[in-house]
Design an enzyme around this catalytic site. Structure first.
Site, PDB file in Angstrom:
ATOM      1  N   TYR A  75       0.811  -1.218   0.000  1.00  0.00           N
ATOM      2  CA  TYR A  75       0.000   0.000   0.000  1.00  0.00           C
ATOM      3  C   TYR A  75       0.856   1.286   0.000  1.00  0.00           C
ATOM      4  CZ  TYR A  75      -3.490  -3.478   1.409  1.00  0.00           C
ATOM      5  OH  TYR A  75      -4.281  -4.605   1.486  1.00  0.00           O
ATOM      6  N   GLY A 228     -17.374  -4.179  -1.164  1.00  0.00           N
ATOM      7  CA  GLY A 228     -17.235  -4.255  -2.620  1.00  0.00           C
ATOM      8  C   GLY A 228     -16.582  -3.002  -3.188  1.00  0.00           C
ATOM      9  N   GLY A 230     -16.653  -0.100  -2.059  1.00  0.00           N
ATOM     10  CA  GLY A 230     -17.500   1.092  -1.926  1.00  0.00           C
ATOM     11  C   GLY A 230     -18.803   0.997  -2.694  1.00  0.00           C
TER      12      GLY A 230
END
Ligand SMILES: NC(=O)c1ccc[n+]([C@@H]2O[C@H](COP(=O)([O-])OP(=O)(O)OC[C@H]3O[C@@H](n4cnc5c(N)ncnc54)[C@H](OP(=O)(O)O)[C@@H]3O)[C@@H](O)[C@H]2O)c1
Length: 349
Positions: A75, A228, A230
């Site tokens: 990330y 999912g 958002g």
């Protein structure tokens, strides 16, 4: 849940942080607040980062009793930025929470980030040391292999994480997106405490073979992208309205024209059901996951303290048998469209 059947107000939850129930993940002693927090979107994937709001969200999560904070080397796209942000934000309460991070990618070539794997033992050790440094901590509570590496036997991966555990640098071993055979082989070398894989009302593939195996072996389950990405909220927009590098633009077929409209229609029906009970659709989606078993701790991602409050309050939504049946009727098999393009998935498991 309150006697009125509604979720408690955020003010009440803040006064009583212990209202967020704890769940047990695996049989090695790991426990966590029933809902965790994913930090991926704080530095990548879903639009421009907002550091101030992200830090406020991390602080609010702690106040509300969230204990499982999920990050990964990936990330930070090779810079360590996501782990550094998390480490800075939680410094004041580090000992009250669990930090989960992940290794398994080769991030040296920016053009292949997310596709080049590397779980060689020496690389695992190097990434774990970097994670400890970026997080500013002396131990990683959960260390996951982010993706199964077909070039490295899983036994070598489990053995290496087992050594890091013996050295006190890591507390619990996790896998992500591993299939049943890999889970069994890893677990035979070093106990796996938790499996993290995508699971939501939109993505149900784990139900067939993966959940039965983790239950048989006593491994906890952490659903990622539980909303999912958002879509299972009131805030979904067509892909073209997101930034060009947003994952929903580049990877997710659930936003493709044809699929998108069907999925919007399903979320509309779920929203009607949720509203008739005084919940939001986001809370319904998270409560549905919690209802799948006491060994499930979803990690919705958000950069907003207000959304975090909404998500955490889902731990107090109890779905009855009728609600579960209605949800199943609306979405019997998950969303229209695959969560990742077919080309990136065959290398997994
Ligand atoms: N192991 C893996 O391979 C893997 C893969 C993907 C993700 N993960 C982990 O799982 C975590 C969660 O997954 P995810 O972030 O991909 O997807 P997600 O939790 O399903 O959805 C996140 C999206 O939903 C929005 N959102 C969250 N709560 C909302 C609410 N109450 N109302 C409206 N919108 C809301 C967020 O926007 P805002 O930020 O603007 O609120 C964000 O765009 C990640 O952060 C990461 O830690 C792991």
């Amino acid at each position: 849940m309150t006697s009125a059947g509604r979720v408690p107000s955020v003010e009440r939850m803040a006064e009583h942080t212990t209202l967020l129930p704890r769940r047990t993940l695996g049989t090695q002693g790991l426990t966590a607040g029933a809902i965790g927090l994913g930090t991926m979107g704080m530095t990548m994937a879903y639009g421009a980062p907002d550091e101030r709001s992200s830090i406020a969200t991390l602080h609010r999560a702690h106040e509300l009793g969230v204990t499982l904070f999920d990050t990964a080397e990936l990330y930070g796209l090779g810079t360590g930025s996501n782990e550094q942000l998390l480490g800075r934000a939680v410094r004041g309460f580090r000992d009250e929470i669990l930090i989960a991070t992940k290794f398994g990618f080769d991030l040296s070539d920016p053009a292949r980030i997310g596709r080049a794997l590397d779980s060689r033992p020496e690389h695992i050790r190097e990434v774990a040391e970097n994670s400890l440094r970026h997080l500013g901590t002396d131990r990683i509570d959960v260390l996951y292999q982010h993706r199964v590496d077909p070039d490295v036997p899983i036994e070598d991966v489990a053995g290496t994480v087992g050594e890091l555990i013996a050295e006190g640098k890591v507390r619990y071993f996790g896998l992500s997106e591993a299939g049943p055979g890999t889970i069994r082989r890893a677990h035979a070398v070093h106990p796996v405490s938790v499996l993290q894989t995508e699971y939501s009302l939109f993505e149900r593939a784990v139900e067939a073979e993966v959940l039965p195996v983790v239950r048989e072996l006593g491994i906890g389950f952490v659903p990622y992208s539980p909303l999912g990405r958002g879509f299972l909220t009131g805030a979904v927009r067509p892909a073209a309205e997101y930034d060009a590098d947003d994952m929903r633009h580049t990877m997710d077929e659930r936003w493709r024209p044809g699929n998108y409209e069907k999925n919007v229609a399903a979320v509309r029906e779920l929203t009607e059901l949720a509203q008739s009970k005084g919940w939001t659709v986001t809370q319904l989606a998270l409560a549905w996951l919690l209802a799948q078993g006491d060994d499930v701790v979803p990690i919705p991602g958000t950069r907003s303290p207000r959304r975090l409050e909404e998500n955490v309050a889902a731990a107090h939504v109890d779905l009855g048998a009728e609600d579960l049946a209605r949800v199943q009727e609306i979405l019997p098999y998950g969303a229209a469209g695959s969560r990742y393009p077919a080309a990136v998935m065959p290398t997994w498991r």
